[in-house]
Design a protein around this motif. Structure first.
Motif, short mmCIF file in Angstrom:
data_model
loop_
_atom_site.label_atom_id
_atom_site.label_comp_id
_atom_site.label_asym_id
_atom_site.label_seq_id
_atom_site.Cartn_x
_atom_site.Cartn_y
_atom_site.Cartn_z
N GLN A 177 -8.66 -3.22 7.26
CA GLN A 177 -7.87 -4.33 7.76
C GLN A 177 -6.49 -4.37 7.10
O GLN A 177 -5.47 -4.58 7.75
CB GLN A 177 -8.64 -5.61 7.44
N LEU A 178 -6.46 -4.11 5.78
CA LEU A 178 -5.18 -4.07 5.06
C LEU A 178 -4.29 -2.96 5.60
O LEU A 178 -3.11 -3.16 5.87
CB LEU A 178 -5.43 -3.78 3.57
N ILE A 179 -4.88 -1.78 5.75
CA ILE A 179 -4.11 -0.62 6.20
C ILE A 179 -3.59 -0.85 7.62
O ILE A 179 -2.42 -0.58 7.91
CB ILE A 179 -4.96 0.66 6.12
N ASP A 180 -4.45 -1.40 8.48
CA ASP A 180 -4.03 -1.66 9.86
C ASP A 180 -2.85 -2.62 9.94
O ASP A 180 -2.11 -2.63 10.91
CB ASP A 180 -5.19 -2.25 10.67
N ALA A 181 -2.71 -3.48 8.93
CA ALA A 181 -1.67 -4.52 9.00
C ALA A 181 -0.32 -4.01 8.49
O ALA A 181 0.68 -4.71 8.62
CB ALA A 181 -2.11 -5.74 8.20
N VAL A 182 -0.27 -2.81 7.90
CA VAL A 182 1.01 -2.32 7.37
C VAL A 182 1.85 -1.77 8.52
O VAL A 182 1.41 -0.86 9.23
CB VAL A 182 0.78 -1.20 6.34
N TYR B 260 2.13 4.78 3.40
CA TYR B 260 0.79 5.02 2.87
C TYR B 260 0.15 6.25 3.49
O TYR B 260 -0.78 6.81 2.94
CB TYR B 260 -0.11 3.80 3.08
N GLN C 132 1.36 -11.37 7.62
CA GLN C 132 2.61 -10.92 8.23
C GLN C 132 2.38 -10.43 9.65
O GLN C 132 3.12 -10.76 10.58
CB GLN C 132 3.24 -9.78 7.41
N LYS C 133 1.32 -9.65 9.83
CA LYS C 133 1.07 -9.10 11.17
C LYS C 133 0.81 -10.23 12.17
O LYS C 133 1.32 -10.19 13.29
CB LYS C 133 -0.13 -8.13 11.12
N LEU D 237 0.81 -1.20 0.00
CA LEU D 237 0.00 0.00 0.00
C LEU D 237 0.85 1.26 0.00
O LEU D 237 0.51 2.26 -0.63
CB LEU D 237 -0.92 0.02 1.23
N VAL E 275 0.33 -9.08 3.72
CA VAL E 275 0.52 -8.14 4.82
C VAL E 275 -0.33 -8.49 6.04
O VAL E 275 0.13 -8.38 7.19
CB VAL E 275 0.30 -6.68 4.34
N THR E 276 -1.56 -8.97 5.84
CA THR E 276 -2.38 -9.29 7.01
C THR E 276 -1.85 -10.54 7.71
O THR E 276 -1.91 -10.64 8.93
CB THR E 276 -3.86 -9.53 6.62
#
Lengths: 520, 288
Positions: free
Chosen positions: A256-261, B258, B187-188, A218, B184-185
């Motif tokens: 959810q995607l953004i929170d995981a970065v 981002y 990975q967390k 992202l 990415v999800t």
């Protein structure tokens, strides 16, 4: 020419899935892209983000007609290229180029860099003369920041960043109007990546290029994209300007995607926030349109208020007779008997904006399995609890999918996992619900629909007034269900009794079964 | 607190001459995650491989020591060193597919370690493997034991490898870019799991990564490497602060975010980039 450079309407792509199906038999088709539409204005860049399996790479390849779409329309520079054959595509190919992820494998190791870059110039007839083509290659290498001295080298003599610049030089050598770049910086170091991104930005400005930039990252997309599309399961779940999508995502999956970065800032507790269970997505109730069945009493009625408190945009409160009113304007009463197929198909049309379905309606005769009644309790329980829930799932899965994904929540019971002898037919119907829920969970995962099974213990409602305590309060059960949905727990064991039985089954299954049999 | 891993003045060179790692010192305490950060060619993977005794043929250690709980790993007899690997020092590799043998069931790969290193019986080892899979939060652990690696998702495979790494209760784990290949999800979830397991078992972790974001989220201590040398070392708060070394800040400035507009991104200065390219070329020679 004005108007968007690229216009795409309802694009779908189905490909044979070779991982399924039998040897020598024709493999079954699987939907890769489901109804994608987009406009790409001239000189603008569109970022496409998603995780593996989202369809982003297939979309990029379909847009430049490396794949033949199954249906829909692609207009490039006003011309319909959807079904053109390779010969007719040739006149468009020089205007649309693709850059691939791995420059190592897309560059012919036996050719010098100059020839590699000149290859599409000759093949697409931009120049007929080899000398002139090599001259264009030199110019492209200069523009890509390598310098034309690199024309004499071979790919293996170059670093990863330099190879990617060769890939860029090859793409711009035909002076295209559109470049589709697929994960082109993912293998590169941060320092090299920043330079490639800066180069693409410069080229976009200088050459007036339109850019489609595909990436799982992202942050990288933010650098280059004017607009962003977020993909999940072959669909677009959210689309908007980069700033809007990254600063104020509307769809739960985008959040959810953004929170995981992981951003390079210290944020204590970041690792522990909203852990998503593998396999099931977290679903945020906020902003969703929720349909709940069986809201005339008990848990269903409590659900309505709890959903409003959790920020649902609209709640369709379904009852068998369509009665009931609510002080909150977000609540819409719906007439829906889950055993009536006409009711179900009407509801699927009138509640067409539903994103979350809670199958709560159920009945309970408390009858023994071997006992026959005037009304056969077993048949009635199967019809309402099992077939009613299944038919609702069948009718609403396409609705939810069409709205960009969401959730289906099926209220089973802890009795789905263990049978109480005095009410065996109810238990059997709940076990059927639970088994069916697991089945559709697998089928709907790729469609962006998270499927939850709720297995509460005994709840204190008028339907269970003959039950012995302990019974959980409906409000507590509902709170646990909503928390489980938002945490992405696939099977939600609500209440102490359910958790106790579930733990007991894991530790010593025969002992629990023996204890239940003891109720006879 | 005494260090589990104590590297002093480590030098790694190409056999035909040329430094890859120059005078690197760092120590990792029990219960601590130590990030080893840098671009390709910085020497981070070489240091990790020196600790694990798996340097490429073209490369040798030419100076310094690698202290591990009082021993110098570089002086240890090969037999004793092999006995430590897996049992006292374990690895979480980068690619969860190549880290597992594709032809063997998960149960066989998990019980190998428990039976051969810890001398457990077949039944004991299977029971412990099941418990370990439950500890890394794999649902239906019993079924997963009987699967082959290709039948599991990338995230599941990485969970299995984490379970294997922790199975003998090692005091040091080397994690080599353990989440680079994951969505990415996922990975967390994996980062969170590594931290939970490491905290619960008090394990020292040497965490190799190129990603400053990952460093900020999982590491207590950090060593930043550039062209084989330490440019900065300290607690995570110092490294992430504006007072960090110029090289660290240059990397930070070149990392896209981002939450920031495009013009916040600054490519690294040209002279640093030239040094990076030269170092990367030396490493290409080490791994032909």
């Amino acid at each position: 020419m004005t108007g968007p450079l690229l216009q795409v309407r309802d694009l779908t792509l189905s490909l044979p899935d070779r991982s399924r199906g039998k040897l020598f038999a024709k493999p079954p088709m699987t939907d890769i892209l489901r109804g994608i539409s987009l406009d790409l204005p001239r000189g603008e860049s569109l970022g496409i983000v998603g995780e593996s399996g989202s369809g982003k790479t297939s979309l990029g390849r379909t847009l430049v007609r490396l794949y033949q779409p199954t249906s829909g329309q692609i207009l490039f520079d006003g011309a319909d290229i959807t079904t053109l054959d390779e010969g007719a595509m040739r006149t468009h190919r020089k205007h649309m180029q693709m850059i691939f992820q791995d420059p190592q494998s897309s560059l012919n190791p036996r050719r010098r860099v100059g020839e590699i870059v000149a290859q599409p110039v000759l093949a697409l007839g931009v120049e007929r003369d080899r000398r002139a083509a090599l001259k264009r290659a030199d110019l492209a290498l200069d523009r890509a920041g390598l310098g034309h001295a690199f024309a004499r080298r071979y790919p293996h003599e170059l670093s990863g960043g330099q190879r990617q610049r060769v890939g860029i030089a090859r793409a711009i050598a035909t002076e295209p109007r559109l470049i589709v770049a697929d994960e082109i910086v993912s293998g590169l170091d941060v320092s090299t990546q920043a330079q490639i991104l800066a180069l693409l930005n410069d080229l976009k400005q200088d050459m007036g290029l339109s850019l489609i930039f595909i990436s799982h990252d992202l942050s990288v997309v933010r650098v280059l994209a004017d607009r962003v599309m977020v993909m999940l399961g072959g669909r677009v779940v959210e689309e908007g300007t980069s700033a809007d999508v990254f600063q104020g995502p509307r769809h739960a999956y985008t959040r959810q995607l953004i929170d995981a970065v992981p951003l390079p800032v210290i944020e204590p507790g970041w690792l522990d926030t909203k852990p998503a269970t593998e396999g099931t997505r977290m679903v945020d109730i906020k902003g969703q349109t929720v349909l709940v069945t069986g809201t005339s009493r008990g848990i269903g009625r409590v659900f309505v208020d709890a959903l409003l408190a959790a920020g649902a945009a609209r709640v369709y409160a379904a009852t068998r007779d369509g009665s009931g009113s609510h002080s909150d304007a977000r609540v819409v009463a719906v007439k829906l008997d889950v055993t009536n197929s006409a009711d179900i198909s009407t509801a699927a049309q009138t509640c067409a904006d539903t994103t979350v379905l809670i199958n709560n309606a159920g009945i309970n005769f408390n009858s023994k399995l071997l006992e026959t009644d005037q009304v056969d309790a077993a048949a009635a329980e199967i019809t309402t609890n099992y077939l009613g829930t299944l038919n609702m799932c069948r009718a609403f899965a396409p609705v939810i999918e069409g709205n960009g994904g969401g959730a289906i929540v099926n209220m089973a019971s802890i009795l789905a996992r263990v049978n109480l002898p005095l009410m065996g037919s109810l238990c059997a119907s709940k076990a059927a619900v639970y088994s069916m829920t697991q089945g559709i969970r697998a089928e709907l995962a790729s469609k962006g629909i998270a499927v939850f099974a709720v297995l509460p213990g005994a709840v204190d409602t008028d339907m269970t007034k003959d039950f012995p305590p302990p019974k959980a309060a409906p409000a507590d059960i509902v709170a646990e269900v909503l928390a489980g949905i938002q945490a992405g727990e696939a099977d939600i064991y609500a209440g102490d009794m359910a958790k106790g039985v579930s733990g007991g089954l894991a530790a010593d299954r025969p002992a629990v079964i023996a204890e239940m049999a003891g109720y006879v | 607190m005494s260090a589990i891993l104590d590297i002093r003045d480590l030098r790694v060179t190409l056999r035909r001459g040329g430094h890859l790692v120059r005078d690197v010192s760092l120590s990792v305490n029990a219960g601590e995650v130590h990030g080893l950060v840098g671009e390709s060619g910085a020497g981070k993977t070489m240091i990790a491989r020196a600790v694990l005794g798996i340097l490429p043929d073209a490369v040798k250690v030419s100076g310094g020591k690698i202290g591990f709980r009082g021993d110098d790993l570089l002086q240890l007899a090969p037999k004793r060193f092999r006995a430590l690997l897996g049992r006292e020092i374990a690895l979480i590799p980068q690619d969860p597919l190549t880290g597992l043998n594709p032809a063997r069931r998960i149960s066989a790969q998990m019980t190998d370690m428990l039976r051969h290193h810890l001398g457990q019986s077949r039944q004991e080892a299977r029971a412990n493997a099941l418990r370990l899979l439950q500890e890394v939060q794999i649902r239906d652990a019993g079924q997963v034991l009987d699967r082959y690696p290709h039948e599991l998702s990338g995230g599941m495979r990485q969970r299995v490898l984490i379970a294997i790494a922790f199975s003998a209760e090692p005091s040091l784990i080397v994690a080599d870019e353990p989440t680079t290949a994951l969505d990415v999800t996922v990975q967390k979830q994996i980062l969170r799991l590594i931290r939970q397991m490491q905290e619960r078992h008090g394990t020292a972790v040497l965490f190799v990564t190129h990603d400053l974001g990952v460093v900020a989220k999982v590491c207590h201590q950090v060593t930043v490497l550039h062209t084989g040398q330490v440019v900065e070392q300290g607690g995570i708060a110092e490294i992430m602060s504006t007072g960090a070394a110029p090289f660290t800040r240059a990397l930070m400035g070149a990392t896209p975010r981002y939450d920031q507009p495009a013009d916040a991104l600054h490519p690294v200065p040209a002279h640093i980039h030239r040094e990076l390219l030269a170092a990367a070329r030396r490493f290409d020679e080490a791994n032909p």
